[in-house]
Scaffold this active site. Structure first.
Site: not given
Length: 160
Positions: A115, A64-65, A62, A75, A73, A112
């Protein structure tokens, strides 16, 4: 008149030793790549590895930002990379793992909603169910044949 739907899913739980050698390798690749997660906001490191029909393994973590919707993610990142770079080589399996930064034990996680929908789209693209392997906190592995078990009301068609 109301109508009731009963939805059931088949999910297999396996011990590590019960996994095929190639599935153990896929899980290890997902574990290794999770160390490369860029997760300064959640400290939740996710790794995903896929095996293509050709046998090639691709992996991602993953990313992030600070603008939360911009992060990706593991996946979706690995599936997007596979689709862009190997568009004729179907994804056969995906392994998913996660842990909190600084902890030794793995966390139970499942894809999630976004995903799950990305897995669905990959299955639609190749008209082939994907085997999904998910590492649990107790070190057992959940094995699912196709996203339908995790996403029973999946979005498949713009016309239906």
């Amino acid at each position: 008149m109301s109508k009731k739907y009963i939805i059931s899913s088949e999910v297999e739980e396996l011990d590590w030793e019960e996994l095929l050698q190639e599935d153990q390798e896929l899980m290890v690749q997902a574990q290794e790549i999770s160390k490369n997660a860029y997760a300064p906001y959640s400290d939740f490191q996710v790794g995903a590895a896929v095996r293509l029909k050709s046998g090639l393994i691709l992996q991602s973590s993953n990313q992030e930002n600070v603008s939360f919707p911009v992060g990706v993610c593991a996946e979706r990142l690995v599936l997007g990379y596979a689709g862009a770079n190997y568009p004729l080589d179907p994804v056969m399996k995906i392994a998913i793992v996660a842990k909190r930064k600084g902890e030794d034990s793995w966390a139970s996680v499942s894809p999630c909603g976004m995903c799950r929908q990305a897995i669905n789209e990959t299955e639609l693209r190749f008209n082939k169910l994907m085997e999904i392997l998910i590492l649990k906190a107790d070190h057992k592995i959940l094995k699912v044949q196709g996203i339908q078990a995790l996403l029973p009301f999946k979005f498949d068609d713009l016309n239906s």
